[in-house]
Design an enzyme around this catalytic site. Structure first.
Site, PDB file in Angstrom:
ATOM      1  CD  GLU A 195      50.084 -43.812 -29.986  1.00 26.54           C
ATOM      2  OE1 GLU A 195      50.744 -43.455 -30.577  1.00 26.54           O
ATOM      3  OE2 GLU A 195      49.129 -44.281 -30.576  1.00 26.54           O
ATOM      4  CB  CYS A 235      54.561 -38.062 -30.151  1.00 26.94           C
ATOM      5  SG  CYS A 235      54.849 -39.369 -31.243  1.00 26.94           S
TER       6      CYS A 235
HETATM    7  P1  NAP Z   1      44.245 -32.600 -28.336  1.00 29.03           P
HETATM    8  O1  NAP Z   1      44.025 -31.153 -28.209  1.00 29.03           O
HETATM    9  O2  NAP Z   1      44.151 -33.660 -27.103  1.00 29.03           O
HETATM   10  O3  NAP Z   1      43.398 -33.240 -29.405  1.00 29.03           O
HETATM   11  C1  NAP Z   1      43.581 -34.612 -29.814  1.00 29.03           C
HETATM   12  C2  NAP Z   1      42.348 -35.113 -30.360  1.00 29.03           C
HETATM   13  O4  NAP Z   1      41.451 -35.250 -29.457  1.00 29.03           O
HETATM   14  C3  NAP Z   1      41.689 -34.367 -31.602  1.00 29.03           C
HETATM   15  O5  NAP Z   1      41.231 -35.291 -32.579  1.00 29.03           O
HETATM   16  C4  NAP Z   1      40.804 -33.494 -30.860  1.00 29.03           C
HETATM   17  O6  NAP Z   1      39.769 -32.931 -31.782  1.00 29.03           O
HETATM   18  C5  NAP Z   1      40.223 -34.408 -30.083  1.00 29.03           C
HETATM   19  N1  NAP Z   1      39.474 -34.041 -28.822  1.00 29.03           N
HETATM   20  C6  NAP Z   1      39.584 -33.040 -28.146  1.00 29.03           C
HETATM   21  N2  NAP Z   1      38.778 -32.818 -27.223  1.00 29.03           N
HETATM   22  C7  NAP Z   1      38.049 -33.998 -27.369  1.00 29.03           C
HETATM   23  C8  NAP Z   1      36.753 -34.421 -26.586  1.00 29.03           C
HETATM   24  N3  NAP Z   1      36.364 -33.516 -25.572  1.00 29.03           N
HETATM   25  N4  NAP Z   1      36.092 -35.351 -27.042  1.00 29.03           N
HETATM   26  C9  NAP Z   1      36.799 -36.330 -28.035  1.00 29.03           C
HETATM   27  N5  NAP Z   1      37.824 -35.740 -28.859  1.00 29.03           N
HETATM   28  C10 NAP Z   1      38.425 -34.628 -28.445  1.00 29.03           C
HETATM   29  O7  NAP Z   1      45.776 -32.792 -28.730  1.00 29.03           O
HETATM   30  P2  NAP Z   1      46.516 -32.006 -29.823  1.00 29.03           P
HETATM   31  O8  NAP Z   1      46.613 -30.474 -29.451  1.00 29.03           O
HETATM   32  O9  NAP Z   1      45.685 -32.213 -31.066  1.00 29.03           O
HETATM   33  O10 NAP Z   1      47.957 -32.804 -30.050  1.00 29.03           O
HETATM   34  C11 NAP Z   1      49.023 -32.354 -29.500  1.00 29.03           C
HETATM   35  C12 NAP Z   1      49.290 -33.196 -28.391  1.00 29.03           C
HETATM   36  O11 NAP Z   1      49.436 -34.535 -28.842  1.00 29.03           O
HETATM   37  C13 NAP Z   1      50.722 -33.063 -27.793  1.00 29.03           C
HETATM   38  O12 NAP Z   1      50.823 -32.853 -26.479  1.00 29.03           O
HETATM   39  C14 NAP Z   1      51.835 -34.267 -27.992  1.00 29.03           C
HETATM   40  O13 NAP Z   1      52.320 -34.533 -27.196  1.00 29.03           O
HETATM   41  C15 NAP Z   1      50.525 -35.242 -28.240  1.00 29.03           C
HETATM   42  N6  NAP Z   1      51.030 -36.322 -28.983  1.00 29.03           N
HETATM   43  C16 NAP Z   1      51.412 -37.490 -28.387  1.00 29.03           C
HETATM   44  C17 NAP Z   1      51.760 -38.632 -29.383  1.00 29.03           C
HETATM   45  C18 NAP Z   1      52.156 -39.689 -28.734  1.00 29.03           C
HETATM   46  O14 NAP Z   1      52.321 -40.706 -29.496  1.00 29.03           O
HETATM   47  N7  NAP Z   1      52.305 -39.795 -27.740  1.00 29.03           N
HETATM   48  C19 NAP Z   1      51.704 -38.405 -30.844  1.00 29.03           C
HETATM   49  C20 NAP Z   1      51.422 -37.161 -31.476  1.00 29.03           C
HETATM   50  C21 NAP Z   1      50.907 -35.957 -30.441  1.00 29.03           C
HETATM   51  P3  NAP Z   1      39.757 -31.628 -32.271  1.00 29.03           P
HETATM   52  O15 NAP Z   1      40.939 -31.220 -33.008  1.00 29.03           O
HETATM   53  O16 NAP Z   1      38.708 -31.625 -33.292  1.00 29.03           O
HETATM   54  O17 NAP Z   1      39.511 -30.716 -31.196  1.00 29.03           O
END
Ligand code: NAP
Length: 689
Positions: free
Chosen positions: A255, A294
């Protein structure tokens, strides 16, 4: 406070490598996170070996009952979670989405699972398929739980809901999970997880928590595992392309970014209820969770003639939004999750502003109540305008994950559809129109690019749940850049953690394996009538075959005049003959059903409490005066409903004097479980789902 992981059935504190987590409101350090030293291979093995067998031994109803208890337990502690959640920048109104929404999701799944899933460890999918000509070989699809582990990698914006909306379907399916919350808001997830562990409601090994990085966890995944990711497109691609995910065909769902749209219909002129609803919804979506949702509206499309009026109305409402310390009652919008997140939103706004201009707000400046923009991650709502959206690309591709939306004009419905679809696939879109032809064209035009479309107008204004409220019963996922995860959300979300298998065998083998009788399987004859047997006593396959009853022309005449159904096929020989289906006057289908009941019913008060309905009724052959019918009634399936009664599904076949099937259906009755509770239930309202 050093946050601990929960692994191998105990709390684990890392020896070092901590990163500080700051309050979004005042910047103070409120927690530290590290997963250093965790043995990720052992965590995956523990989930499979310890948690798996215990969970799979439970039925769906057992698991639903545990989920409900867990929801109740968390609900009693939600004030304590609110307290922590304020530091993520969330207001009291935002808690309703994350904390209450997360707990409500557990309640909703638990309740629906009891109603919609069997009290079994597998799910029957579809009806029996006959394969052999003689009826000795058939097939049926079943779903059984995957025997791996579900890994949840979650985004920062919903630290409670994000975990619980994934836990509910996986747990119900019988799959244990490893939760990895986003670090910046992990202290909220941690507190909820701690309450889950303390409750001792879930079986050992059902859940583990990793606070900090996932280390080499992905290296230990296997083909029975599910990796469920929520977050950015960029991270999603990294995980999807991980060599183990590809080599072992690990189920991967994502997602991620979504450029959700709101479309004002061509009929919704300023002053119309739909125009006002559109404006209100955009402001609500921009400011709830400071736009970190989201499903939030990122692109708002309006007929060109209404563009200036829409901009004015939005400006006026946005000007009334008070930004500041989320604990203050006056404050409408709190902070973003952290300073780094704010920097990212500002950078994305700068990118959008190469194609759009600011209609309201400044990403770098905002008046804040009770807090400071130096230490707190505050940002005011920013409304951008792009008057030539057909020539723009960034406004359709860049997601500023904060209180930011872009207003754009369109010149025709076809153009609006084209513009919306440039988002590349989204979670949700909302349409504001009271004109059926425009709304229908929009819905069909953008449908395949969305997981959900909400039509908001004056008729549903009082009850509609808004553009962006995912409901447990409905899809939460979307095609294309939103992740392609259409199967998430709703009861089908549970099946994502199960494998569908076709079982081909004799009807007898299928009946004994699946606790579901089908024609061709053995019939069980007992001395007494099955209507004398309580729910628990009834055996699958238990059958009675009735004597015959001849149907006369007088019966048909009587039934016709008694009910008022004097349709020509029953009353007029010539007209009936002229009909391609009938040899002459025939018995009413409803007469056959009534006579069938007259043949099989055992009338005295007893375990059968109520007739609950018929499924799959078909009339195969006409019955003429002089024909005689008899009935076979067999217990096909049983489903517990309440402690006092359960639902019995009977297979009913009406045959004529030549042994040909003339009608077939499934009868549903509610049957008392025990003698002593039968009477009070009878006295109450009819049991319904
Ligand atoms: P993100 O930077 O991609 O991080 C998401 C998750 O992935 C976090 O738990 C992060 O951990 C982890 N992560 C990052 N790099 C990783 C890796 N190399 N290996 C394993 N895990 C890793 O996203 P975010 O900034 O937290 O979230 C914002 C984004 O989420 C927005 O773009 C939004 O659109 C999207 N979102 C989408 C939905 C949906 O349902 N479509 C819902 C909510 C949010 P750390 O925090 O420890 O880095």
């Amino acid at each position: 406070m050093k946050l601990r992981s929960y692994a191998l059935g105990r709390w684990y504190e890392a020896p070092g490598g901590f990163v500080d987590i700051h309050s979004a409101v005042d910047g103070r350090t409120i927690a530290q996170a590290s997963s250093a030293g965790l043995d990720f291979g052992a965590i995956a093995r523990y989930a499979r070996e310890v948690g798996g067998p215990k969970l799979r031994a439970l039925t769906f109803h057992d698991r639903a009952a545990l989920l409900k208890s867990l929801a109740t337990h968390l609900n009693e502690r939600k004030e304590q979670f609110y307290e922590l959640s304020y530091d993520t920048g969330a207001t009291m109104r935002d808690h309703a989405f994350d904390i209450d929404g997360g707990i409500g999701t557990l309640f909703a799944y638990a309740s629906r699972a009891r109603k919609e899933l069997p009290d079994e460890r597998f799910v029957l999918d579809g009806d029996i398929e006959s394969i052999g000509k003689k009826g000795t070989f058939a097939a049926r699809h079943i779903l059984t739980p995957l025997q791996g582990v579900a890994v949840f990698v979650n985004a920062y914006n919903f630290p409670c809901w994000g975990m619980l909306e994934k836990l509910a379907p996986a747990f119900l399916a019988g799959v244990r999970c490893i939760v990895k919350p986003a670090t910046v808001t992990a202290y909220v997830t941690h507190a909820i997880f701690q309450a889950i562990v303390e409750s001792e409601i879930l079986p050992e090994g059902a859940m583990q928590l990793i606070v900090g990085s996932t280390g080499d966890l992905l290296e230990h995944l296997d083909s029975q595992d599910v990796l469920s990711f929520t977050g950015s497109l960029e991270t999603s691609l990294k995980l999807r392309d991980h060599h183990v995910v590809a080599e072992k065909a690990v189920r991967f769902v994502a997602e991620r970014d979504s450029l959700n749209a709101a479309i004002l219909g061509p009929d919704a002129a300023p002053g119309s209820p739909e125009f006002d609803l559109f404006v209100r919804e955009i402001v609500r979506e921009m400011t709830t969770k400071a736009g970190q949702k989201c499903t939030a509206i990122r692109r708002a499309f309006v007929p060109r003639a209404f563009y200036a009026a829409a901009a004015d109305a939005l400006r006026e409402k946005l000007a009334a939004v008070i930004v500041g310390d989320p604990r203050l009652e006056r404050v409408r919008m709190g902070a973003l999750a952290g300073l780094a997140q704010r920097d990212e939103v500002r950078a994305n706004v700068a990118m959008l502003m190469t194609e759009a201009t600011a209609l309201f707000g400044d990403p770098n400046r905002v008046e804040v109540e009770g807090a400071s923009t130096e230490t707190g991650a505050f940002m005011g709502p920013v409304l951008l305008g792009c008057e030539r959206p057909l020539d723009a690309t960034k406004v359709h591709e860049v997601e500023a994950f904060g209180p930011v939306a872009t207003l754009m004009p369109y010149d025709s419905v076809a153009e609006a559809i084209d513009l919306v679809r440039r988002g590349g696939g989204s979670l949700a879109a909302s349409v504001y129109s009271h004109d059926s032809s425009a709304a229908n064209e929009l819905i069909l035009g953008i449908g395949s690019a969305h997981g959900r479309i909400i039509v908001i107008d004056r008729d549903d204004a009082g009850e509609q749940t808004g553009h962006g409220s995912p409901l447990p019963a409905l899809i939460h996922g979307g095609p294309g850049r939103a992740g392609g995860s259409e199967e998430l959300g709703g009861m089908r979300g549970i099946f994502h953690y199960m494998q569908r298998t076709a079982i081909q065998a004799s009807p007898a083998r299928l009946a004994s394996l699946l606790n579901a009788w089908s024609r061709g399987a053995a019939e069980v004859r007992t001395e007494s009538h099955p209507f004398r047997h309580y729910y628990d006593e009834l055996v699958i396959g238990e059958t009675i075959v009735t004597g015959a009853r001849t149907i006369t022309l007088e019966d048909i005449e009587h039934f016709a005049h008694f009910t008022g159904d004097t349709f020509y096929a029953h009353m007029d020989e010539e007209a009936a003959k002229a009909n391609p289906f009938f040899p002459g006057r025939v018995a009413h289908g409803y007469l056959l059903l009534s006579f069938a009941a007259g043949l099989f019913v055992e009338p005295a008060p007893g375990p059968v409490l109520a007739n609950y309905g018929l499924d799959n009724l078909r009339f195969f052959k006409p019955v003429s005066p002089g024909d005689s019918i008899s009935v076979r009634l067999t217990v096909k399936q049983k489903s517990p409903r309440k402690p006092e009664y359960g639902e019995v599904r009977w297979d009913v076949e009406i045959t004529n004097q030549h042994g040909e099937t003339v009608a077939s259906y499934e009868l549903l009755t509610m049957n008392a479980t025990e003698k002593e509770v039968a009477s009070p239930v009878l006295a109450g309202p009819p049991p319904v789902n």
